[in-house]
Write a protein that holds these residues in place. Structure first.
Motif, PDB file in Angstrom:
ATOM      1  N   MET A   1      -1.777   6.702  -4.643  1.00  0.00           N
ATOM      2  CA  MET A   1      -2.506   7.894  -4.233  1.00  0.00           C
ATOM      3  C   MET A   1      -2.768   8.875  -5.369  1.00  0.00           C
ATOM      4  O   MET A   1      -3.157  10.021  -5.127  1.00  0.00           O
ATOM      5  N   GLY A   2      -2.554   8.447  -6.588  1.00  0.00           N
ATOM      6  CA  GLY A   2      -2.890   9.317  -7.708  1.00  0.00           C
ATOM      7  C   GLY A   2      -1.726   9.549  -8.645  1.00  0.00           C
ATOM      8  O   GLY A   2      -0.595   9.114  -8.386  1.00  0.00           O
ATOM      9  N   ASP A   3      -2.024  10.226  -9.736  1.00  0.00           N
ATOM     10  CA  ASP A   3      -1.037  10.465 -10.794  1.00  0.00           C
ATOM     11  C   ASP A   3      -1.103  11.930 -11.205  1.00  0.00           C
ATOM     12  O   ASP A   3      -2.178  12.446 -11.530  1.00  0.00           O
ATOM     13  N   PHE A   4       0.061  12.573 -11.220  1.00  0.00           N
ATOM     14  CA  PHE A   4       0.149  13.975 -11.623  1.00  0.00           C
ATOM     15  C   PHE A   4       1.427  14.192 -12.431  1.00  0.00           C
ATOM     16  O   PHE A   4       2.476  13.626 -12.109  1.00  0.00           O
ATOM     17  N   LEU A   5       1.300  15.010 -13.463  1.00  0.00           N
ATOM     18  CA  LEU A   5       2.447  15.374 -14.295  1.00  0.00           C
ATOM     19  C   LEU A   5       2.654  16.883 -14.189  1.00  0.00           C
ATOM     20  O   LEU A   5       1.737  17.659 -14.436  1.00  0.00           O
ATOM     21  N   PHE A   6       3.876  17.266 -13.813  1.00  0.00           N
ATOM     22  CA  PHE A   6       4.234  18.671 -13.656  1.00  0.00           C
ATOM     23  C   PHE A   6       5.229  19.077 -14.741  1.00  0.00           C
ATOM     24  O   PHE A   6       6.079  18.270 -15.144  1.00  0.00           O
TER      25      PHE A   6
ATOM     26  N   GLU B   1       0.816  -1.215   0.000  1.00  0.00           N
ATOM     27  CA  GLU B   1       0.000   0.000   0.000  1.00  0.00           C
ATOM     28  C   GLU B   1       0.851   1.267   0.000  1.00  0.00           C
ATOM     29  O   GLU B   1       1.945   1.300   0.542  1.00  0.00           O
ATOM     30  N   TYR B   2       0.297   2.273  -0.617  1.00  0.00           N
ATOM     31  CA  TYR B   2       0.847   3.636  -0.604  1.00  0.00           C
ATOM     32  C   TYR B   2       2.208   3.763  -1.300  1.00  0.00           C
ATOM     33  O   TYR B   2       2.955   4.694  -1.030  1.00  0.00           O
ATOM     34  N   TRP B   3       2.493   2.881  -2.227  1.00  0.00           N
ATOM     35  CA  TRP B   3       3.733   3.025  -2.996  1.00  0.00           C
ATOM     36  C   TRP B   3       3.571   4.180  -3.974  1.00  0.00           C
ATOM     37  O   TRP B   3       2.472   4.575  -4.347  1.00  0.00           O
ATOM     38  N   TYR B   4       4.714   4.732  -4.384  1.00  0.00           N
ATOM     39  CA  TYR B   4       4.680   5.742  -5.441  1.00  0.00           C
ATOM     40  C   TYR B   4       6.011   5.785  -6.172  1.00  0.00           C
ATOM     41  O   TYR B   4       7.051   5.410  -5.632  1.00  0.00           O
ATOM     42  N   ASP B   5       5.961   6.211  -7.419  1.00  0.00           N
ATOM     43  CA  ASP B   5       7.146   6.391  -8.258  1.00  0.00           C
ATOM     44  C   ASP B   5       7.310   7.869  -8.586  1.00  0.00           C
ATOM     45  O   ASP B   5       6.323   8.576  -8.805  1.00  0.00           O
ATOM     46  N   LEU B   6       8.554   8.312  -8.630  1.00  0.00           N
ATOM     47  CA  LEU B   6       8.901   9.619  -9.172  1.00  0.00           C
ATOM     48  C   LEU B   6       9.687   9.396 -10.448  1.00  0.00           C
ATOM     49  O   LEU B   6      10.692   8.673 -10.444  1.00  0.00           O
ATOM     50  N   ILE B   7       9.230  10.001 -11.542  1.00  0.00           N
ATOM     51  CA  ILE B   7       9.862   9.827 -12.852  1.00  0.00           C
ATOM     52  C   ILE B   7      10.137  11.211 -13.431  1.00  0.00           C
ATOM     53  O   ILE B   7       9.221  12.037 -13.520  1.00  0.00           O
ATOM     54  N   THR B   8      11.383  11.464 -13.800  1.00  0.00           N
ATOM     55  CA  THR B   8      11.716  12.765 -14.374  1.00  0.00           C
ATOM     56  C   THR B   8      12.313  12.596 -15.765  1.00  0.00           C
ATOM     57  O   THR B   8      12.957  11.599 -16.081  1.00  0.00           O
ATOM     58  N   ALA B   9      12.079  13.596 -16.577  1.00  0.00           N
ATOM     59  CA  ALA B   9      12.718  13.790 -17.871  1.00  0.00           C
ATOM     60  C   ALA B   9      12.927  15.301 -17.978  1.00  0.00           C
ATOM     61  O   ALA B   9      12.347  16.053 -17.185  1.00  0.00           O
ATOM     62  N   PRO B  10      13.746  15.773 -18.891  1.00  0.00           N
ATOM     63  CA  PRO B  10      13.976  17.218 -18.974  1.00  0.00           C
ATOM     64  C   PRO B  10      12.669  18.009 -19.043  1.00  0.00           C
ATOM     65  O   PRO B  10      11.865  17.835 -19.955  1.00  0.00           O
TER      66      PRO B  10
END
Length: 202
Positions: free
Chosen positions: A69-74, A51-60
């Motif tokens: 807990m959800g998905d957001f793109l900044f 439970e409550y896992w999350y990934d952080l993914i970056t590109a330039p």
């Protein structure tokens, strides 16, 4: 029925989400799945439960958070870790929400809606009798406070026709706030970046 004499308190969602995040992720560990300059893929998860896992993914220019807990793109600057802060202990949810290009950071907030309508009520009651104040408040509770979504709140206000409290500019009355899910993800981002930064310095 008597009318209120003070504005209702709106819960501090930023603090609530911070505490919930800290409790939910106390046993999380970071796994670096990819780390090549501005291309990163970090996973944060409790090895003993999913439970409550999350990934952080970056590109330039972008950062994506995805998980339970959800998905957001900044999108904002080339290295989004710099944007959010390498060792930040706080979040700036309202500003960060402006940089979301995928995901919905706001949701209907009955507490905000009721507080703002109560302020509208306070703005007009000086010229009303006590009986009229109570009667107006009863109408507000029955016709406006029953809304359960932003859409139904705006519809209720647009259909309101009580001249004692005109709502001609009801579209300007705020009925949403940053969702606890979005705020939770903001805490996840700064915590994840700080964990990664600390690991890089070892």
């Amino acid at each position: 029925m008597t009318h209120p004499t003070a504005l209702p308190v709106v819960p501090d969602r930023t603090a609530i989400s911070r505490d919930r995040f800290a409790e939910a992720t106390a046993g999380h560990q970071m796994t670096v799945l990819h780390d090549d300059g501005l291309y990163r893929h970090l996973r944060f998860r409790n090895p003993n439960r999913g439970e409550y896992w999350y990934d952080l993914i970056t590109a330039p220019g972008t950062l994506t958070i995805t998980g339970d807990m959800g998905d957001f793109l900044f999108r904002r600057v080339e290295d989004m870790f710099d944007f959010f802060g390498r060792r930040s202990a706080t979040i700036n949810g309202h500003y960060w929400a402006q940089k979301v290009i995928a995901g919905t950071p706001h949701e209907f907030d009955a507490d905000v809606y009721k507080q703002n309508l109560t302020q509208e009520f306070f703005d007009v009651i000086d010229g009303l009798s006590h009986a009229d104040r109570d009667d107006l408040w009863e109408a507000i509770e029955w016709q406006l406070f029953t809304a359960e979504s932003a859409e139904s709140a705006h519809i209720a206000m647009s259909e309101w026709d009580d001249s004692r409290m005109p709502l001609e500019d009801s579209f300007e009355i705020e009925v949403t706030s940053l969702s606890t899910t979005f705020l939770w993800c903001c805490w996840a981002i700064v915590t994840g970046i700080a964990t990664y930064t600390d690991a890089q310095r070892r």
